[in-house]
Design an enzyme around this catalytic site. Structure first.
Site, mmCIF file in Angstrom:
data_model
loop_
_atom_site.group_PDB
_atom_site.id
_atom_site.type_symbol
_atom_site.label_atom_id
_atom_site.label_comp_id
_atom_site.label_asym_id
_atom_site.label_seq_id
_atom_site.Cartn_x
_atom_site.Cartn_y
_atom_site.Cartn_z
ATOM 1 N N ARG A 168 0.857 -1.184 0.000
ATOM 2 C CA ARG A 168 0.000 0.000 0.000
ATOM 3 C C ARG A 168 0.891 1.231 0.000
ATOM 4 O O ARG A 168 1.965 1.243 0.620
ATOM 5 C CB ARG A 168 -0.907 0.026 1.239
ATOM 6 C CG ARG A 168 -2.123 -0.879 1.161
ATOM 7 C CD ARG A 168 -3.108 -0.431 0.085
ATOM 8 N NE ARG A 168 -4.272 -1.309 -0.041
ATOM 9 C CZ ARG A 168 -4.380 -2.300 -0.914
ATOM 10 N NH1 ARG A 168 -3.391 -2.584 -1.755
ATOM 11 N NH2 ARG A 168 -5.486 -3.020 -0.983
ATOM 12 N N GLU B 222 -4.011 7.248 -4.519
ATOM 13 C CA GLU B 222 -4.227 6.749 -5.888
ATOM 14 C C GLU B 222 -5.503 7.338 -6.486
ATOM 15 O O GLU B 222 -6.494 7.457 -5.769
ATOM 16 C CB GLU B 222 -4.371 5.218 -5.861
ATOM 17 C CG GLU B 222 -3.078 4.533 -5.552
ATOM 18 C CD GLU B 222 -3.221 3.004 -5.483
ATOM 19 O OE1 GLU B 222 -4.222 2.444 -5.974
ATOM 20 O OE2 GLU B 222 -2.305 2.386 -4.922
ATOM 21 N N HIS C 125 -1.320 0.062 -10.140
ATOM 22 C CA HIS C 125 -1.994 -0.916 -9.251
ATOM 23 C C HIS C 125 -2.525 -2.134 -10.026
ATOM 24 O O HIS C 125 -3.731 -2.373 -10.084
ATOM 25 C CB HIS C 125 -3.119 -0.235 -8.460
ATOM 26 C CG HIS C 125 -3.470 -0.961 -7.193
ATOM 27 N ND1 HIS C 125 -3.900 -0.342 -6.054
ATOM 28 C CD2 HIS C 125 -3.440 -2.284 -6.878
ATOM 29 C CE1 HIS C 125 -4.130 -1.234 -5.097
ATOM 30 N NE2 HIS C 125 -3.858 -2.434 -5.586
HETATM 31 C C1 8YV Z 1 -7.034 -5.342 -5.599
HETATM 32 C C2 8YV Z 1 -5.176 -5.211 -3.898
HETATM 33 O O1 8YV Z 1 -7.255 -5.472 -6.940
HETATM 34 O O2 8YV Z 1 -6.373 -7.042 -3.063
HETATM 35 C C3 8YV Z 1 -5.753 -6.053 -2.816
HETATM 36 O O3 8YV Z 1 -5.518 -5.693 -1.651
HETATM 37 O O4 8YV Z 1 -4.382 -4.409 -3.651
HETATM 38 C C4 8YV Z 1 -5.566 -5.279 -5.340
HETATM 39 O O5 8YV Z 1 -4.826 -6.242 -5.971
HETATM 40 C C5 8YV Z 1 -7.748 -4.152 -5.078
HETATM 41 O O6 8YV Z 1 -7.535 -3.950 -3.725
HETATM 42 C C6 8YV Z 1 -9.232 -4.245 -5.365
HETATM 43 O O7 8YV Z 1 -10.014 -3.785 -4.307
#
Ligand code: 8YV
Length: 323
Positions: free
Chosen positions: A242, A271, A289
């Site tokens: 993150r 983001e 992402h």
């Molecule tokens: C997701 C991600 O696509 O799963 C996660 O935590 O960071 C991503 O790969 C995204 O969060 C979708 O909500």
């Protein structure tokens, strides 16, 4: 019995949307534009379940609306730092996530970033596209090897372990890990990994650092200027966790002043409005992402949400309940 009323906040893969509409009374967001906080507050009064993603910020305020109907937030994704979990908990609202199904793809994007940053693939691609390639020469865009190097992993959960497997068995990398709890020796031994208690004791010894810890306030600015100073000048930082885990001004300074060699980023603070100074850093590989962005994984994430909903609405505790 009436079908539960469900809101899906973004477009999902067609197969999953079809399956959802067979089982539930579903409202899809045809515009695919992220909901505002007000839209979300409104939705909390109308739907039994809301299926958010990382683009839905779900702070305390959302749980303060009157006459909440929503009983479950079925998050599409493994990370849930965008949801105020303690507010959900205090109202008895269930929150689920989608672990496991995206570990392979997030590990793959980590290796993509490691290779791209080490081999200067971004610079090379931009040069070719700008029609500025002057031809082969021994000193042209010389990068660094992965093979045999040491990889530090912060956060040795499912994704961190998949990264370690690829790096160790694919590239013969030595693995050092830092994790808040101690890791079972049988897991460490799969990649000959060594657990180091403190991040600061790991940083001086690694050639690559990859972040796989949760986001949120607990890990905000985990990597800042003091930590970057402890790393080798040749080291490469990868963030697929993150944005908040890394302090942007500190990393930008480090990239511009040879404190570290390069970075590969898939996630950012605020983001998609990333700190624009990253764009001036040729040694930063910047992806939008894409960690879980494969057909297979995005479908599996959706089906995992459906499984959690089915468990919840049949009176069971969903396997992926996080609150
Ligand atoms: C997701 C991600 O696509 O799963 C996660 O935590 O960071 C991503 O790969 C995204 O969060 C979708 O909500």
């Amino acid at each position: 019995m009436e079908k539960p009323k469900i809101l899906v906040t973004r477009r999902w893969p067609a197969k999953v949307e079809k399956k959802l509409s067979e089982s539930f009374d579903v409202t899809f967001n045809d515009t695919d534009i992220a909901l505002s906080i007000n839209d979300f507050c409104d939705a909390m009064k109308k739907f039994d379940a809301i299926l958010p993603t990382v683009t839905d910020k779900i702070p305390k305020k959302i749980f303060e609306v009157e006459n909440i109907r929503t009983q479950i937030l079925g998050n599409y994704g493994v990370g849930y730092a965008h949801i105020d979990i303690s507010a959900a908990k205090s109202l008895g609202i269930t929150v689920t996530n989608t672990p496991d199904v995206l570990s392979d793809c997030t590990a793959d994007i980590t290796l993509t970033l490691m290779l791209m940053a080490a081999r200067r693939a971004g610079e090379g691609e931009r040069e070719v596209r700008a029609n500025q390639w002057e031809g082969w020469r021994p000193t042209h865009l010389v990068g660094t090897k992965l093979t045999g190097k040491t990889l530090g992993i912060i956060g040795f959960g499912r994704i961190g372990q998949e990264v370690a497997k690829r790096a160790h068995h694919g590239f013969g990398m030595k693995i050092l890990v830092q994790n808040r709890s101690s890791i079972d020796p049988s897991i460490l031994s799969q990649t000959n990994a060594v657990q180091i208690n403190k991040i600061n004791d790991l940083l001086p010894h690694i050639d690559f650092l990859s972040l796989h810890c949760p986001g949120g306030e607990e890990n905000r600015d985990l990597i800042g200027s003091a930590e970057l100073q402890l790393m080798k000048k040749e080291a490469i930082l990868i963030n697929t966790a993150r944005g908040e885990v890394v302090n942007d001004p500190a990393l930008i300074y480090a990239l511009k002043n040879n404190i570290i060699n390069a970075a590969g980023l898939d996630v950012y603070n605020e983001e998609p409005n990333l700190n624009k100074e990253y764009l001036d850093c040729p040694n930063a590989i910047l992806l939008p992402h894409l960690g879980s962005a494969t057909n297979e994984t995005r479908e599996a994430m959706g089906f995992r949400v459906i499984k959690n909903l089915n468990e919840f609405f049949s009176g069971k505790v969903p396997e992926d309940k996080v609150s």
